[in-house]
Design an enzyme around this catalytic site. Structure first.
Site, PDB file in Angstrom:
ATOM      1  N   THR A  22       0.737  -1.460   0.099  1.00 34.89           N
ATOM      2  CA  THR A  22      -0.274  -0.089  -0.244  1.00 34.89           C
ATOM      3  C   THR A  22       1.137   0.978   0.011  1.00 34.89           C
ATOM      4  OG1 THR A  22      -0.202   0.292   2.507  1.00 34.89           O
ATOM      5  CG2 THR A  22      -1.690  -1.603   0.995  1.00 34.89           C
ATOM      6  N   GLY A  23       0.555   1.981  -0.784  1.00 38.43           N
ATOM      7  CA  GLY A  23       0.909   2.927  -1.012  1.00 38.43           C
ATOM      8  C   GLY A  23       2.767   3.808  -1.816  1.00 38.43           C
ATOM      9  N   SER A  80       4.936   6.086  -4.055  1.00 39.44           N
ATOM     10  CA  SER A  80       6.269   7.755  -3.426  1.00 39.44           C
ATOM     11  C   SER A  80       7.120   6.668  -2.353  1.00 39.44           C
ATOM     12  CB  SER A  80       6.035   8.851  -3.581  1.00 39.44           C
ATOM     13  OG  SER A  80       5.346   8.871  -2.433  1.00 39.44           O
ATOM     14  N   GLY A  81       8.098   7.319  -2.233  1.00 35.52           N
ATOM     15  CA  GLY A  81       8.814   7.422  -1.035  1.00 35.52           C
ATOM     16  C   GLY A  81       9.588   5.633  -1.032  1.00 35.52           C
ATOM     17  N   TYR A 117       0.212  11.294  15.062  1.00 38.32           N
ATOM     18  CA  TYR A 117       1.953  10.613  14.242  1.00 38.32           C
ATOM     19  C   TYR A 117       2.065   9.170  15.153  1.00 38.32           C
ATOM     20  CZ  TYR A 117       4.575   8.766  11.385  1.00 38.32           C
ATOM     21  OH  TYR A 117       5.850   7.848  10.410  1.00 38.32           O
TER      22      TYR A 117
HETATM   23  N1  LIG Z   1       9.870   9.571   5.991  1.00 37.27           N
HETATM   24  C1  LIG Z   1      10.491   8.430   7.008  1.00 37.27           C
HETATM   25  O1  LIG Z   1      11.062   9.000   8.066  1.00 37.27           O
HETATM   26  C2  LIG Z   1       9.247   7.907   8.007  1.00 37.27           C
HETATM   27  C3  LIG Z   1       9.847   7.201   8.878  1.00 37.27           C
HETATM   28  C4  LIG Z   1       8.617   6.373   9.376  1.00 37.27           C
HETATM   29  C5  LIG Z   1       7.996   5.784   9.428  1.00 37.27           C
HETATM   30  N2  LIG Z   1       7.270   6.255   8.188  1.00 37.27           N
HETATM   31  C6  LIG Z   1       6.403   5.463   7.593  1.00 37.27           C
HETATM   32  O2  LIG Z   1       6.481   5.570   6.700  1.00 37.27           O
HETATM   33  C7  LIG Z   1       5.423   4.741   5.390  1.00 37.27           C
HETATM   34  C8  LIG Z   1       5.426   5.766   4.098  1.00 37.27           C
HETATM   35  O3  LIG Z   1       5.811   7.040   3.861  1.00 37.27           O
HETATM   36  P1  LIG Z   1       6.852   7.847   3.416  1.00 37.27           P
HETATM   37  O4  LIG Z   1       7.716   8.457   4.355  1.00 37.27           O
HETATM   38  O5  LIG Z   1       7.204   6.902   2.475  1.00 37.27           O
HETATM   39  O6  LIG Z   1       5.839   8.802   3.173  1.00 37.27           O
HETATM   40  P2  LIG Z   1       5.177   9.390   1.145  1.00 37.27           P
HETATM   41  O7  LIG Z   1       6.471   9.648   0.435  1.00 37.27           O
HETATM   42  O8  LIG Z   1       4.399  10.439   1.636  1.00 37.27           O
HETATM   43  O9  LIG Z   1       4.093   8.325   0.873  1.00 37.27           O
HETATM   44  C9  LIG Z   1       3.693   8.119   1.380  1.00 37.27           C
HETATM   45  C10 LIG Z   1       2.228   6.404   0.301  1.00 37.27           C
HETATM   46  O10 LIG Z   1       0.981   6.371   1.734  1.00 37.27           O
HETATM   47  C11 LIG Z   1       0.310   6.491   0.221  1.00 37.27           C
HETATM   48  N3  LIG Z   1      -1.224   7.712   1.106  1.00 37.27           N
HETATM   49  C12 LIG Z   1      -1.080   9.053   2.112  1.00 37.27           C
HETATM   50  N4  LIG Z   1      -1.846   9.116   2.709  1.00 37.27           N
HETATM   51  C13 LIG Z   1      -3.506   8.051   1.962  1.00 37.27           C
HETATM   52  C14 LIG Z   1      -4.369   8.055   1.030  1.00 37.27           C
HETATM   53  N5  LIG Z   1      -4.839   8.237   2.606  1.00 37.27           N
HETATM   54  N6  LIG Z   1      -4.345   6.882   1.374  1.00 37.27           N
HETATM   55  C15 LIG Z   1      -3.653   5.604   0.351  1.00 37.27           C
HETATM   56  N7  LIG Z   1      -2.687   5.653   0.255  1.00 37.27           N
HETATM   57  C16 LIG Z   1      -2.100   6.768   1.073  1.00 37.27           C
HETATM   58  C17 LIG Z   1       0.617   7.644  -0.892  1.00 37.27           C
HETATM   59  O11 LIG Z   1       0.640   7.698  -2.186  1.00 37.27           O
HETATM   60  P3  LIG Z   1      -0.984   8.696  -2.927  1.00 37.27           P
HETATM   61  O12 LIG Z   1      -0.231  10.445  -2.426  1.00 37.27           O
HETATM   62  O13 LIG Z   1      -0.109   8.952  -4.606  1.00 37.27           O
HETATM   63  O14 LIG Z   1      -2.220   8.618  -2.904  1.00 37.27           O
HETATM   64  C18 LIG Z   1       2.523   7.598  -1.174  1.00 37.27           C
HETATM   65  O15 LIG Z   1       2.135   6.004  -1.406  1.00 37.27           O
HETATM   66  C19 LIG Z   1       4.381   5.856   5.695  1.00 37.27           C
HETATM   67  O16 LIG Z   1       3.601   4.941   7.057  1.00 37.27           O
HETATM   68  C20 LIG Z   1       5.120   6.046   7.306  1.00 37.27           C
HETATM   69  O17 LIG Z   1       4.166   6.406   8.556  1.00 37.27           O
HETATM   70  C21 LIG Z   1       8.715   7.148   7.017  1.00 37.27           C
END
Ligand SMILES: NC(=O)c1ccc[n+]([C@@H]2O[C@H](COP(=O)([O-])OP(=O)(O)OC[C@H]3O[C@@H](n4cnc5c(N)ncnc54)[C@H](OP(=O)(O)O)[C@@H]3O)[C@@H](O)[C@H]2O)c1
Length: 288
Positions: A17-18, A21-22, A172
């Site tokens: 899921t998601g 990006s990222g 969060y």
């Molecule tokens: N970046 C960090 O430092 C970090 C640290 C700890 C944990 N995390 C966790 O890692 C995971 C991925 O985050 P990321 O950092 O890669 O962020 P990101 O680049 O913003 O990616 C988030 C992904 O989740 C999807 N998404 C967001 N809201 C959504 C919704 N309402 N319904 C469906 N899809 C949704 C987005 O898809 P669309 O925008 O295309 O819909 C995107 O594919 C998250 O669970 C985050 O809490 C991140």
């Protein structure tokens, strides 16, 4: 649909899921490169289709399928689960990765606070709706992306929706604690089924997180931290490891950092709180 990849994950079907990006996109790419058929989700159909095409082209595995779903909507999560069950006779790995950080309090179509709804309830509902298919595909895995941000948090049963005062950081952190507690409770419930449940902190990763609604403080912290953050590929390493490495088969019910088991916060091991959270979540998404 059949799997057309080659490699150690050939013949396996994975849902990330998601995946637009990222960390999620890099996870999907890593697993597609190992030969899995990979389904990705995102909110916007065109963006999700483009991301799937990007991944397929980058790794040379055409078996990357886009599914559009807004995880803040329970109806959309139910639709997504049905589409996945209709598309794939087996599901070997579910990576619950979609999530976000929203500075202002937002309310979803279901009347729930968005951080709790997307980061926890969406994960809870989707996983439960796919559970029978995962069990039928055992050995199977459920990997949920939490965060070290869960560290200082406690589940607040008096105000789970942040109605009495919203702090984005607190919302969060609680949602990520919910990810960890959900995984531990899930692992207990899945004991003996051949389906493992693991959770992880990916590290601080340079992604789009928070960009949709970032306050000044978040922007400043992210800018200052930027040089020290992992790339999305580095951030995806633990998710890919948990989804694919043979060594993980015995790792169920554990939290991982840098692909190694690590203790999560003390409150995260409270089984009574986890059971209560499960019950409240089931009520909120209308599962028996
Ligand atoms: N970046 C960090 O430092 C970090 C640290 C700890 C944990 N995390 C966790 O890692 C995971 C991925 O985050 P990321 O950092 O890669 O962020 P990101 O680049 O913003 O990616 C988030 C992904 O989740 C999807 N998404 C967001 N809201 C959504 C919704 N309402 N319904 C469906 N899809 C949704 C987005 O898809 P669309 O925008 O295309 O819909 C995107 O594919 C998250 O669970 C985050 O809490 C991140």
């Amino acid at each position: 649909m059949t799997n057309s990849g080659t490699g150690p994950m050939a013949g396996k079907t994975v849902l990330v899921t998601g995946g637009t990006s990222g960390i999620g996109k890099a996870t999907a790419a890593g697993l597609a490169a190992l030969g899995a058929r990979v389904a990705i989700t995102g909110r916007d159909p065109v963006r999700t289709r483009d991301a799937a095409a990007d991944i397929a082209a980058a790794v040379g595995n055409p078996a990357v399928d886009p599914f559009a779903a807004d995880m803040s909507s329970q109806a959309a999560v139910r639709r997504l689960a049905k589409e996945i069950l209709d598309a794939y006779p087996r599901l070997d790995v579910l990576v619950n990765n979609a999530g976000g950080f929203w500075t202002t309090r937002r309310v979803t179509a279901d009347g729930l606070e968005q951080t709790f709804a997307v980061n926890h309830l969406g994960v809870f509902l989707l996983t439960n709706l796919l559970l029978d298919r995962l069990k039928a595909s055992a050995p199977a895995r459920i990997v949920t992306v939490a965060s070290a941000a869960h560290g200082g948090a406690r589940i607040n049963f008096d105000d789970p929706q942040g109605e009495q005062g919203y702090s984005a950081q607190r919302a969060y952190a609680r949602s990520k604690l919910a990810n960890v507690m959900f995984t531990y409770e899930l692992a207990r419930r899945l004991d003996g089924t051949g389906v493992s449940a693991t959770t992880l902190h990916p590290g601080g990763v340079r992604t789009g997180i928070g960009a949709e609604d970032s306050g000044l403080l978040f922007k400043l912290a992210f800018t200052l931290a930027r040089p020290f953050l992992k790339t999305p590929e580095q951030g995806a390493a633990t998710s890919i490891y948990l989804a694919s490495a043979p060594a993980v088969e015995d790792g169920t019910g554990q939290y991982f950092v840098n692909s190694k088991p690590k203790a999560s916060s003390k409150p995260s091991y409270d089984e009574a709180t986890a059971a209560r959270l499960w019950q409240i979540s089931a009520d909120l998404v209308g599962l028996a």
